[in-house]
Design a protein around this motif. Structure first.
Motif, PDB file in Angstrom:
ATOM      1  N   MET A 156       0.850  -1.176   0.000  1.00  0.00           N
ATOM      2  CA  MET A 156       0.000   0.000   0.000  1.00  0.00           C
ATOM      3  C   MET A 156       0.894   1.237   0.000  1.00  0.00           C
ATOM      4  SD  MET A 156      -2.948   1.210   2.674  1.00  0.00           S
ATOM      5  CE  MET A 156      -2.085   0.603   4.080  1.00  0.00           C
ATOM      6  N   ALA A 157       0.597   2.158  -0.882  1.00  0.00           N
ATOM      7  CA  ALA A 157       1.391   3.380  -1.018  1.00  0.00           C
ATOM      8  C   ALA A 157       0.559   4.591  -0.618  1.00  0.00           C
ATOM      9  CB  ALA A 157       1.857   3.529  -2.460  1.00  0.00           C
ATOM     10  N   ASN A 158       1.272   5.671  -0.317  1.00  0.00           N
ATOM     11  CA  ASN A 158       0.625   6.949  -0.047  1.00  0.00           C
ATOM     12  C   ASN A 158       0.713   7.780  -1.324  1.00  0.00           C
ATOM     13  OD1 ASN A 158       0.759   9.933   0.689  1.00  0.00           O
ATOM     14  ND2 ASN A 158      -0.055   9.012   2.544  1.00  0.00           N
ATOM     15  N   ILE A 159      -0.427   8.146  -1.873  1.00  0.00           N
ATOM     16  CA  ILE A 159      -0.490   8.883  -3.137  1.00  0.00           C
ATOM     17  C   ILE A 159      -1.069  10.264  -2.884  1.00  0.00           C
ATOM     18  CG2 ILE A 159      -1.513   8.951  -5.444  1.00  0.00           C
ATOM     19  CD1 ILE A 159      -1.425   5.884  -5.421  1.00  0.00           C
ATOM     20  N   LEU A 160      -0.385  11.270  -3.416  1.00  0.00           N
ATOM     21  CA  LEU A 160      -0.875  12.646  -3.328  1.00  0.00           C
ATOM     22  C   LEU A 160      -1.515  13.020  -4.654  1.00  0.00           C
ATOM     23  CD1 LEU A 160      -1.166  15.383  -1.913  1.00  0.00           C
ATOM     24  CD2 LEU A 160       1.148  15.937  -2.723  1.00  0.00           C
ATOM     25  N   ILE A 161      -2.793  13.389  -4.596  1.00  0.00           N
ATOM     26  CA  ILE A 161      -3.543  13.841  -5.772  1.00  0.00           C
ATOM     27  C   ILE A 161      -3.569  15.356  -5.748  1.00  0.00           C
ATOM     28  CG2 ILE A 161      -5.831  13.921  -6.837  1.00  0.00           C
ATOM     29  CD1 ILE A 161      -6.318  11.140  -5.503  1.00  0.00           C
ATOM     30  N   VAL A 162      -3.202  15.962  -6.888  1.00  0.00           N
ATOM     31  CA  VAL A 162      -3.166  17.420  -6.974  1.00  0.00           C
ATOM     32  C   VAL A 162      -4.017  17.844  -8.176  1.00  0.00           C
ATOM     33  CG1 VAL A 162      -1.697  19.460  -7.023  1.00  0.00           C
ATOM     34  CG2 VAL A 162      -0.786  17.303  -6.128  1.00  0.00           C
ATOM     35  N   ASP A 163      -5.162  18.457  -7.894  1.00  0.00           N
ATOM     36  CA  ASP A 163      -6.071  18.900  -8.953  1.00  0.00           C
ATOM     37  C   ASP A 163      -6.999  19.957  -8.377  1.00  0.00           C
ATOM     38  OD1 ASP A 163      -8.263  18.979 -10.987  1.00  0.00           O
ATOM     39  OD2 ASP A 163      -7.204  17.241 -11.798  1.00  0.00           O
ATOM     40  N   ASP A 164      -7.266  21.002  -9.145  1.00  0.00           N
ATOM     41  CA  ASP A 164      -8.133  22.062  -8.646  1.00  0.00           C
ATOM     42  C   ASP A 164      -9.613  21.717  -8.756  1.00  0.00           C
ATOM     43  OD1 ASP A 164      -7.656  22.278 -11.460  1.00  0.00           O
ATOM     44  OD2 ASP A 164      -8.503  24.291 -11.456  1.00  0.00           O
TER      45      ASP A 164
END
Length: 119
Positions: free
Chosen positions: A1-9
């Motif tokens: 399991m990974a930590n994912i950062l989502i970046v979207d306005d």
């Protein structure tokens, strides 16, 4: 399991990306633009992978990717650019590119492969 950062306005796109990655068993954090993503990473553990849009206010995805690549602490983080912006894939150092709307299965597979390579 990974930590994912989502970046979207766009909150609807963050929701769709969140559901895609959470269904694959990953933990997800969100940021509404590049500046918020950088602020989230300062003082904390960097994410295992970043999925970012290109066109955003305050700091766009291209600038975010450039800043991550220049910083030794974040330079090796796999980055997936998920964008509807024509030609954006040629203007960044992202590891992979998906045009909106994206195929959730293909995106998940790509993220898995990038995470395995960076482990």
């Amino acid at each position: 399991m990974a930590n994912i950062l989502i970046v979207d306005d766009e909150s609807s796109m963050r929701f769709l990306l969140r559901m895609t990655f959470e269904l694959a068993g990953h933990e997800v954090e969100e940021a509404a633009d590049g500046r918020a993503a950088i602020e989230r990473m300062e003082g904390g553990r960097p994410p295992d992978l970043v999925a970012t849009d290109f066109m955003m206010p305050r700091m766009n995805g291209g600038e975010l990717i450039a800043r991550l690549r220049r910083n030794p602490a974040t330079a090796q983080i796999p980055i997936i650019l998920v964008s509807a912006s024509p030609g954006s894939e040629r203007r960044t150092e992202a590891d992979a590119f998906f045009r909106k709307p994206f195929d959730p299965d293909a995106l998940t597979q790509c993220a898995t492969e990038l995470l395995e390579r960076s482990a």
